[in-house]
Design an enzyme around this catalytic site. Structure first.
Site, PDB file in Angstrom:
ATOM      1  N   TYR A 188      14.086  -1.963  16.837  1.00  0.00           N
ATOM      2  CA  TYR A 188      13.956  -2.037  15.371  1.00  0.00           C
ATOM      3  C   TYR A 188      15.157  -2.787  14.792  1.00  0.00           C
ATOM      4  O   TYR A 188      14.996  -3.677  13.948  1.00  0.00           O
ATOM      5  CB  TYR A 188      13.835  -0.638  14.753  1.00  0.00           C
ATOM      6  CG  TYR A 188      13.747  -0.686  13.236  1.00  0.00           C
ATOM      7  CD1 TYR A 188      12.637  -1.245  12.602  1.00  0.00           C
ATOM      8  CD2 TYR A 188      14.788  -0.216  12.440  1.00  0.00           C
ATOM      9  CE1 TYR A 188      12.568  -1.332  11.214  1.00  0.00           C
ATOM     10  CE2 TYR A 188      14.723  -0.291  11.053  1.00  0.00           C
ATOM     11  CZ  TYR A 188      13.607  -0.850  10.443  1.00  0.00           C
ATOM     12  OH  TYR A 188      13.532  -0.931   9.071  1.00  0.00           O
ATOM     13  N   THR A 215       0.805  -1.235   0.000  1.00  0.00           N
ATOM     14  CA  THR A 215       0.000   0.000   0.000  1.00  0.00           C
ATOM     15  C   THR A 215       0.834   1.279   0.000  1.00  0.00           C
ATOM     16  O   THR A 215       0.273   2.369  -0.144  1.00  0.00           O
ATOM     17  CB  THR A 215      -0.948   0.031   1.217  1.00  0.00           C
ATOM     18  OG1 THR A 215      -0.143  -0.144   2.396  1.00  0.00           O
ATOM     19  CG2 THR A 215      -2.004  -1.048   1.146  1.00  0.00           C
ATOM     20  N   ARG A 249      -4.654  -1.292   4.360  1.00  0.00           N
ATOM     21  CA  ARG A 249      -5.464  -0.174   3.846  1.00  0.00           C
ATOM     22  C   ARG A 249      -6.103  -0.573   2.513  1.00  0.00           C
ATOM     23  O   ARG A 249      -5.502  -0.481   1.450  1.00  0.00           O
ATOM     24  CB  ARG A 249      -4.590   1.075   3.721  1.00  0.00           C
ATOM     25  CG  ARG A 249      -4.248   1.672   5.092  1.00  0.00           C
ATOM     26  CD  ARG A 249      -3.212   2.748   5.015  1.00  0.00           C
ATOM     27  NE  ARG A 249      -1.888   2.244   4.744  1.00  0.00           N
ATOM     28  CZ  ARG A 249      -0.787   2.993   4.666  1.00  0.00           C
ATOM     29  NH1 ARG A 249      -0.866   4.294   4.824  1.00  0.00           N
ATOM     30  NH2 ARG A 249       0.392   2.442   4.416  1.00  0.00           N
TER      31      ARG A 249
END
Ligand code: NDP
Ligand code: 8X3
Length: 252
Positions: free
Chosen positions: A153, A13, A37
């Site tokens: 991360y 997306t 989405r």
């Protein structure tokens, strides 16, 4: 006989996933586009419809059952997946470990690591059965070095690299290629997500030319279009202005 290659792209997306879908469509690869989405998935499907066959799957990779069900629901003409692009992921927050937010930590481990595994679990059995396939895991330079406040991360992307190496070993008997593509700074929605919409995100790509999503998409296409005996196992790609995670030549 099947002529067209079929690719499943997670995180289609925006950013790298979307650019990869556009690049693959140019080459007539039929596409399974995934993301949460739905409107964006539908818009991309319409955009690419005159170039290739497209189907969309709307699911959150954190949801193990929905992920497996979505992949199992593919119609027969899309179910033989030749190429898996494990791209969905993000950084959430940039905080020293002592101030880290537990929801951010959960998001990064659940999406970047466990989500990648759930999608792979849905796709790999078809590849082993057919004795072919190519899995591309989108890691990061953050999977090769740790930078200040990158802690979780970086851990999630180190895990992506370890999983890629493990997949390459375990899937070797089946002739399945596994590649890790590890970009440095790419100008996408990545920093908007990391900083939760804060204007700090605007500064990340200022003062130098960051990689663009299309640059990575071209590298991904190059990787999947090598001859059968060639596998780009591990690619580290920086913008010219970047030397490592903390060294970026900016003209500010
Ligand atoms: P974007 O934020 O532009 O795209 C992230 C994509 O991941 C979106 O399509 C999003 O779709 C999808 N995604 C996020 N969370 C979920 C979820 N829970 N379930 C399903 N899909 C999800 O960022 P990039 O294009 O930059 O990021 C793509 C990959 O590249 C990531 O793995 C990132 O870590 C990696 N990367 C990025 C770099 C950069 O500097 N930009 C550098 C190195 C690696 P949706 O929200 O619709 O679900
Ligand atoms: C994205 C690049 O440097 O923000 O993986 O970790 S970085």
């Amino acid at each position: 006989m099947k002529h067209k290659l079929t690719a499943l792209i997670t995180g289609a997306t925006s950013g790298i996933g979307e650019a990869t879908a556009i690049e693959f469509a140019k080459h007539g690869i039929q596409l399974i586009l995934c993301g949460r989405r739905e409107e964006r998935l539908n818009a991309l499907k319409i955009l690419l419809a005159n170039q290739t066959e497209v189907i969309t799957l709307c699911f959150d990779v954190r949801d193990r059952q929905k992920t497996l069900d979505a992949i199992a629901s593919l119609p027969v003409n899309f179910s033989d997946i030749d190429i898996l692009i494990n791209n969905a992921g993000n950084a959430h927050g940039l905080d020293p470990i002592e101030n880290g937010n537990l929801d951010d930590w959960d998001a990064m481990m659940d999406i970047n690591v466990k989500g990648l595994l759930y999608v792979s679990k849905g796709v790999i059995p078809g590849m082993t059965k057919r004795g072919k396939g190519h899995i591309i895991n989108i890691g990061s330079s953050a999977g090769k070095e740790v930078y200040p406040k990158g802690n979780v991360y970086c851990a999630s992307k180190h895990a992506v690299l370890a999983i890629s190496e493990g997949m390459r070993i375990d899937l070797n008997p089946y002739g399945i290629k596994v590649s890790a593509i590890n970009p440095g700074l790419v100008e996408t929605e990545f920093s908007k997500v990391r900083f939760k919409g804060d204007k700090k995100a605007d500064a990340v790509y200022k003062g130098y030319k960051a990689l663009q999503a299309e640059d990575i998409a071209e590298i991904i296409y190059f990787t999947i279009s090598r001859p059968a005996h060639v596998n780009l196992a591990d690619v580290l790609v920086f913008p010219t202005a970047q030397a490592n995670s903390t060294t970026v030549k900016k003209s500010l």
